[in-house]
Design a protein around this motif. Structure first.
Motif, PDB file in Angstrom:
ATOM      1  N   VAL A 127       0.827  -1.203   0.000  1.00 54.61           N
ATOM      2  CA  VAL A 127       0.000   0.000   0.000  1.00 54.61           C
ATOM      3  C   VAL A 127       0.858   1.247   0.000  1.00 54.61           C
ATOM      4  O   VAL A 127       0.609   2.187  -0.756  1.00 54.61           O
ATOM      5  CB  VAL A 127      -0.957  -0.011   1.210  1.00 54.61           C
ATOM      6  N   GLU A 128       1.918   1.224   0.809  1.00 51.98           N
ATOM      7  CA  GLU A 128       2.804   2.383   0.806  1.00 51.98           C
ATOM      8  C   GLU A 128       3.500   2.520  -0.541  1.00 51.98           C
ATOM      9  O   GLU A 128       3.800   3.614  -0.996  1.00 51.98           O
ATOM     10  CB  GLU A 128       3.832   2.274   1.939  1.00 51.98           C
ATOM     11  N   GLY A 129       3.744   1.377  -1.182  1.00 58.72           N
ATOM     12  CA  GLY A 129       4.318   1.404  -2.527  1.00 58.72           C
ATOM     13  C   GLY A 129       3.393   2.147  -3.474  1.00 58.72           C
ATOM     14  O   GLY A 129       3.827   2.986  -4.268  1.00 58.72           O
ATOM     15  N   LEU A 130       2.109   1.834  -3.333  1.00 59.06           N
ATOM     16  CA  LEU A 130       1.117   2.518  -4.149  1.00 59.06           C
ATOM     17  C   LEU A 130       1.163   4.014  -3.896  1.00 59.06           C
ATOM     18  O   LEU A 130       1.134   4.835  -4.822  1.00 59.06           O
ATOM     19  CB  LEU A 130      -0.266   1.963  -3.795  1.00 59.06           C
ATOM     20  N   VAL A 131       1.290   4.353  -2.619  1.00 59.63           N
ATOM     21  CA  VAL A 131       1.378   5.764  -2.259  1.00 59.63           C
ATOM     22  C   VAL A 131       2.571   6.404  -2.948  1.00 59.63           C
ATOM     23  O   VAL A 131       2.466   7.474  -3.548  1.00 59.63           O
ATOM     24  CB  VAL A 131       1.522   5.923  -0.730  1.00 59.63           C
ATOM     25  N   LYS A 132       3.727   5.692  -2.847  1.00 59.18           N
ATOM     26  CA  LYS A 132       4.932   6.259  -3.459  1.00 59.18           C
ATOM     27  C   LYS A 132       4.720   6.448  -4.950  1.00 59.18           C
ATOM     28  O   LYS A 132       5.165   7.439  -5.529  1.00 59.18           O
ATOM     29  CB  LYS A 132       6.117   5.326  -3.195  1.00 59.18           C
ATOM     30  N   GLY A 133       4.032   5.477  -5.555  1.00 61.45           N
ATOM     31  CA  GLY A 133       3.746   5.583  -6.982  1.00 61.45           C
ATOM     32  C   GLY A 133       2.935   6.829  -7.281  1.00 61.45           C
ATOM     33  O   GLY A 133       3.278   7.619  -8.168  1.00 61.45           O
TER      34      GLY A 133
END
Lengths: 502, 642
Positions: free
Chosen positions: B590-596
């Motif tokens: 989810v945080e990866g998605l945020v970073k994206g």
């Protein structure tokens, strides 16, 4: 009876407070706090009056306003105008949300007077502006107006978090803005497509048009628009995996803002899903009902399991919000009267409960400088009243009968069990997990041995009792006598349900 | 609010005198008032809080008795009003007075009243004395509300509320780590069961469109619900009863619940709340009776729990824990009775058990009050010092052991007869062995506490004050005589009355077993007592006589078959593992998605900032091209995009 001015008055009444505040000197702390508090009262009284108006058997349609506002068209004179009107209205559902907003806003103003330590003038001006936005969102009868109010809520919230929050406030504020900004962008696209295709943004008109099979929209386009809406409001609700921004906000924003944020702002997502998602696109909602139910169960369990291992009580509550919003989705996905009513109950109930919990967190943090569970413990000794209310609020949150959380949870599950019993059965694990994580956290803080000596820790006092007692009474009132909420909702259900074919 | 009168058939409307039953809703209201008053003014009332609690429960008791007497001559009374509207669905709340709940009202309010009185002495000097009474009031309110509920939803509501009352009182000594853990465990474990009840209740609702018991029974009777659905819902509801009544495998919370003050153990964890599971099965009996599978499940779980818990009780050394396991075991007995279609047997034992187990707990409290320990290894020789408590404890022990002429003898006999007649010889045998164990461990307890030399450091041991002994004396009398309302010798008044006028229950009334069952039960019970006598009084048998073959068995039983450890390793570990796995997802995916998302926004920002080169010529050129494009588009489309 002509009451058409009342609603505009209600929505824009906080403006009066803003104007007075603008004329006041910055240093007049006490006066600013009082004016900030008073500024929320007209909306509170008017919304309660509207509630009584309804309970005395009068028609809520009396409040509807429609004024010409913006019109435009291309250069061809024979083309019809594109008109954006100034349209406000109240249905039973909207009435409840307006009343909830007004109540939580007033209590949040009291909390702000307790917790905000600097630049009161700016805080209360932004806060009142935020209230206008929220009241507008729930009364707007066309999508453009809705969108404008929706944006009005974003900007004050951004500043309120970024300026008055805790240590990582800027980061939280930006992540709030980016996520919600993207959500609004998607929402704007949906609104514009609808506007361009149908020539209106009036919600009731759109609802009727979409029910008409000859509507100028292909079913694929409708589905696309619905999914876009689901994403736009899914950010707000939030739906997994669009939730990470709200965790930061819950932890970093000042308690009085979190009361509003968790109590009201998240509910805009639910409101949008019900009013626009379900109202305008009932067929598409039905098409994706299973998916929404699964998303609901994921939200419910994901939030609950993660709340179980958090070390910061604020994070527990943040994940708990995610979990509880899952119940809204579950109820909606059922698409029957019990489910939808359960979802709406959950919106109101969670608004009250989370406002209460975050107010108490604010108290705890102020007294002990921590919200880490492991640093606390045995608080029931030093502050028995606060600990008692915390436990009671936790019980409300875990769905104890006799309190509002149970009624909503019960109805949402009642609805889903009729339609998708297996998915619902998986969801009931959430009922157990909610008890587990809340008791772990709350008993961890209030029971047992104190891990360190809290010298001079004060129990609840003075004005702090007002939000706590008001919220608790409302929670119990709804739990014991749910008709206070259900009676205004019956007409709303009747209008939504035909669209659902049930 | 419109009151709809139901259940009041022609005869009663002619007579029209059901004043007591008409207002039976007052009974739970009294303790609620006590709770509210003590919550608000407890601090000021201090020790006077006890009188508030005692008076209000006395009011409930008196009223309950009047209602019971009225119910003897009048038919069932019930009334409903609309509680919640959901579109076309109208859910009601109300109350009903039938035989079962008229009896339960008296049992609950009586035990509650006695415990209120007793606590005045027991809790003397406690800092949170008013809070204790407030919680007692809350619990009594919830329990009485549960008893008069006419529908499943209302039952569920009060079912949860009694759970909270229990939770608050287990955790009354909140500063003790054990109390915190026990309270949490009790709440969560019973909630696991409650979810079963929750699902079962909702599934039944969608079958019958009603939560009303009457409607459900009518639907079952008319064959409107498929047998498999009846079995499923009945078993789900039974899971709720398993949680609340501490049946295997959800029994582990009940012994831990002994962390609460002893009067609480008597009221909640012996006489009333834990019996709520039995009561639930009894009040839904027509539903269960419609499914052989469901009944068999109940009988098996009940019989297994009876012997399983009794075996643990053999080796415990904490006086309250022995009693707790004995409660679990006795509740298993009641379940076995109901599962063997012995409706009267189950309810009868519920009643006698409430009296003698409350007596035993209060007497144990009196002992603890005197010697300030719960470990029976540190007691001994108290018979001479506690002149009242000793004989009273003995009465309770005789009653629970099923010694003839005491109340437990008659009700246990009825259960054994039910199991035998119900065609469960194996379960019957288990129950008989459990009866032997019960007699043994109860007398082990008695001999170790009251006879022999004083062990441990006992100073100033003296009898408890009158407000503690009087309730025990009353319960002692009841523990002796309560059995005579339903005996094969003097008439089965209770059994006949309980099923009177109820066709669904008529065939589940008093069960006349063969005479040898009564003799066998007596022999088994006396044998258990004799063995205990030899081992703990005469000491002519070594104490490790039973586990002579080695200590493994003893260790396993002493550790309660490692059920807690098993849950620790499975359920708790799995939950934690899932949580950490989800955290992994949260942190990385989810945080990866945020970073994206942030990356895209930043990228756009950078691209945008490159456009702002500051060269006015570029700006002008771009603006001109844009304008030209718009004109071209307009020329072709004549307006906006279609």
């Amino acid at each position: 009876m002509n009451l058409s001015a009342v609603l505009s008055l209600l929505v824009f009444s906080p403006l009066l407070g803003i104007i007075v505040l603008a004329l006041m000197p910055k240093q007049a702390e006490k006066a600013i706090k009082i004016v900030g508090f008073l500024g929320t009262l007209p909306a509170l009284f008017l919304s309660l009056a509207a509630y009584l108006h309804f309970q005395w058997g009068k028609d809520l349609a009396d409040f509807a306003v429609a004024k010409q506002w913006i019109q435009f068209r291309g250069l061809n004179v024979d083309e019809p105008y594109f008109a954006v009107n100034y349209e406000l209205g109240l249905s039973g559902f909207q009435l409840l949300l307006v009343a909830l907003t007004a109540i939580v806003a007033t209590l949040s103003a009291i909390a702000a007077a307790r917790f905000v330590k600097k630049e009161w003038k700016g805080y209360f001006m932004l806060f009142l502006l935020l209230e206008i936005g929220m009241l507008g969102v729930f009364t707007a009868e066309n999508l453009i107006l809705f969108f404008i109010f929706f944006e009005i809520t974003l900007i004050p919230t951004f500043f309120l978090i970024g300026k008055w929050g805790y240590f990582e406030k800027e980061k939280a504020a930006y992540s709030f803005l980016i996520y919600n900004g993207l959500g609004s962008a998607v929402l704007l696209i949906v609104i514009m497509v609808l506007f361009a295709k149908t020539g209106t943004t009036n919600i009731d008109l759109l609802t009727q048009m979409m029910a008409d099979p000859s509507a100028p929209l292909s079913s694929d386009l409708k589905l696309g628009l619905f999914i876009a809406l689901l994403i736009a409001f899914g950010v707000k609700l939030p739906i997994f995996p669009l939730h990470s921004w709200m965790l930061k906000v819950h932890v970093q924003a000042p308690p009085s803002v979190v009361m509003i944020h968790s109590g009201i702002l998240l509910k805009i997502g639910a409101y949008g899903l019900i009013r626009f998602g379900m109202g305008i696109f009932p067929e598409q909602f039905d098409q994706l009902a299973t998916l929404i139910a699964i998303l609901g169960v994921i939200n419910l369990l994901y939030g609950a399991f993660l709340a179980f291992i958090q070390t910061d009580f604020k994070m527990v509550l943040a994940y708990s919000s995610i979990s509880h919003m899952g119940i809204v989705l579950i109820g909606l996905a059922a698409m029957n009267q019990a489910g939808v009513q359960g979802a709406i109950f959950q919106v109101v109930s969670h608004g009250l409960i989370s406002a209460l919990l975050f107010f108490l967190v604010g108290i705890l943090y102020e007294r002990t400088d921590t919200s880490l569970i492991e640093n606390l413990g045995g608080l029931a000794k030093g502050m028995p009243i606060a600990a008692g209310f915390l436990l009671a609020a936790g019980m409300a949150s875990l769905g104890l009968p006799g309190m509002s959380g149970f009624v909503s949870e019960f109805m949402a599950f009642l609805g889903l069990f009729e339609e998708m019993p297996w998915i619902a059965a998986v969801g009931t694990i959430g009922i157990i997990m909610t008890a587990a994580y809340l008791l772990r956290a709350i008993l961890g803080m209030t029971y047992g041995k104190a891990h360190r000596e809290f010298t001079g820790v004060l129990d609840l006092k003075g004005v702090e009792f007002v939000p706590v007692i008001v919220l608790m009474l409302l929670i119990v009132l709804i739990g014991v006598y749910p008709s206070v909420l259900s009676s205004p909702l019956q007409t709303t259900l009747e209008t939504i349900m035909p669209g659902l074919g049930g | 609010m419109e009151f709809v009168h139901e259940g009041c058939q022609a005869p009663c409307s002619i007579k029209g005198i059901v004043i007591m039953m008409e207002n039976a809703w007052l009974i739970p209201l009294f303790p609620l008032l006590s709770f509210l008053i003590l919550l608000l003014f407890g601090k000021r009332l201090k020790e006077a809080s006890a009188y508030v609690g005692i008076l209000f429960t006395l009011a409930s008791l008196v009223y309950s008795i009047l209602v019971l007497f009225e119910r003897f001559s009048e038919p069932t009374y019930g009334t409903n009003f609309e509680w919640l509207t959901i579109g076309d669905l109208h859910l009601t709340a109300g109350f009903e007075v039938n035989q079962l709940n008229a009896l339960m009202l008296v049992i609950v309010s009586l035990v509650s009243f006695l415990v209120h009185t007793y606590s005045k002495g027991y809790m003397q000097g406690d800092e949170r004395f008013p809070v204790f009474y407030a919680y007692l009031g809350l619990f009594t309110f919830a329990m009485l509300g549960l008893v008069i509920s006419p529908n499943l939803l209302q039952t569920y509501i009060f079912w949860e509320l009694v759970g909270v009352g229990s939770f608050l009182l287990i955790g009354f000594y909140f500063y003790k780590e054990e109390a915190r853990a026990a309270a949490k465990k009790a709440f969560i474990m019973t909630r696991i069961g409650d979810v079963g009840l929750f699902i079962g209740m909702i599934l039944l609702f969608w079958q019958t469109k009603s939560f009303e018991y009457k409607e459900i029974f009518a639907a079952v009777d008319a064959g409107e619900i498929s047998t498999s659905m009846i079995t499923l819902t009945a078993i789900l509801i039974f899971i709720g009863a398993v949680g609340k009544s501490g049946q295997f495998p959800l029994h582990t919370w009940l012994p831990d619940a002994m962390e609460g003050p002893t009067p609480v153990s008597a009221l909640i964890h012996a006489a009333t709340m834990v019996a709520a599971g039995v009561y639930l099965v009894a009040s839904l009996f027509p539903l269960f009776a419609a499914s052989k599978t469901a009944l068999l499940t109940i009988a098996v779980i009940g019989a297994f729990t009876a012997i399983f818990a009794a075996s643990i009780g053999l080796v415990q050394t904490d006086i309250k824990r022995v009693l707790a396991y004995s409660t679990v075991s006795q509740l298993g007995y009641m379940m076995l009775a109901l599962g063997s279609a012995g409706y009267v047997a189950g309810v009868f034992h519920l009643m006698t058990h409430a009296f003698f187990k409350a007596l035993l707990f209060l007497a144990a409290g009196s002992v603890i009050h005197a010697v300030h320990t719960q470990n029976i290894e540190e007691m001994g020789g108290l018979w001479k010092k506690l002149k009242l408590t000793g004989p009273l404890f003995l009465i309770g022990t005789l009653a629970i052991s099923g010694v003839p002429l005491f109340s437990g003898f008659f009700s246990k006999d009825e259960i054994l007869a039910a199991a035998w007649e119900g065609g469960h010889p194996i379960l019957f045998l288990l129950a008989l062995i459990a009866a032997f164990m019960t007699a043994f461990y109860m007398f082990r307890l008695f001999f170790m506490v009251f006879t022999g030399e004083a062990r441990g450091s006992q100073k100033h041991v003296h009898e408890s004050p009158a407000n503690m002994t009087y309730p025990m004396i009353l319960l002692g009398v009841l523990a002796i005589i309560a059995g005579y309302v339903n005996t094969p010798w003097f008439g089965t008044f209770l059994g006949d009355w309980l099923v009177d006028g109820n066709e669904a229950l008529a065939q589940h009334g008093h069960i006349e077993g063969p005479v040898w069952i009564m003799i066998a039960a007596t022999v088994v019970s006396l044998a258990g007592i004799y063995l205990a006598y030899l081992m703990y009084y005469k000491r002519s048998l070594a104490r490790n006589w039973l586990s002579g073959t080695g200590d493994t068995l003893h260790t396993i039983v002493l550790n309660k078959y490692y059920v807690d450890e098993f849950y620790q390793l499975t359920v708790l570990a799995a939950t934690t593992a899932i949580s950490y796995f989800l955290r992994f997802i949260d942190v990385f995916l989810v945080e990866g998605l945020v970073k994206g998302v942030v990356g895209i926004v930043q990228g756009l920002g950078r691209a945008g900032s490159k456009l702002q080169s500051g060269q006015v010529q570029t700006y002008g050129a771009v603006a001109f091209i844009g304008l030209a494009l718009l004109v071209v588009i307009f020329a072709f489309t004549g307006g906006y995009l279609r």
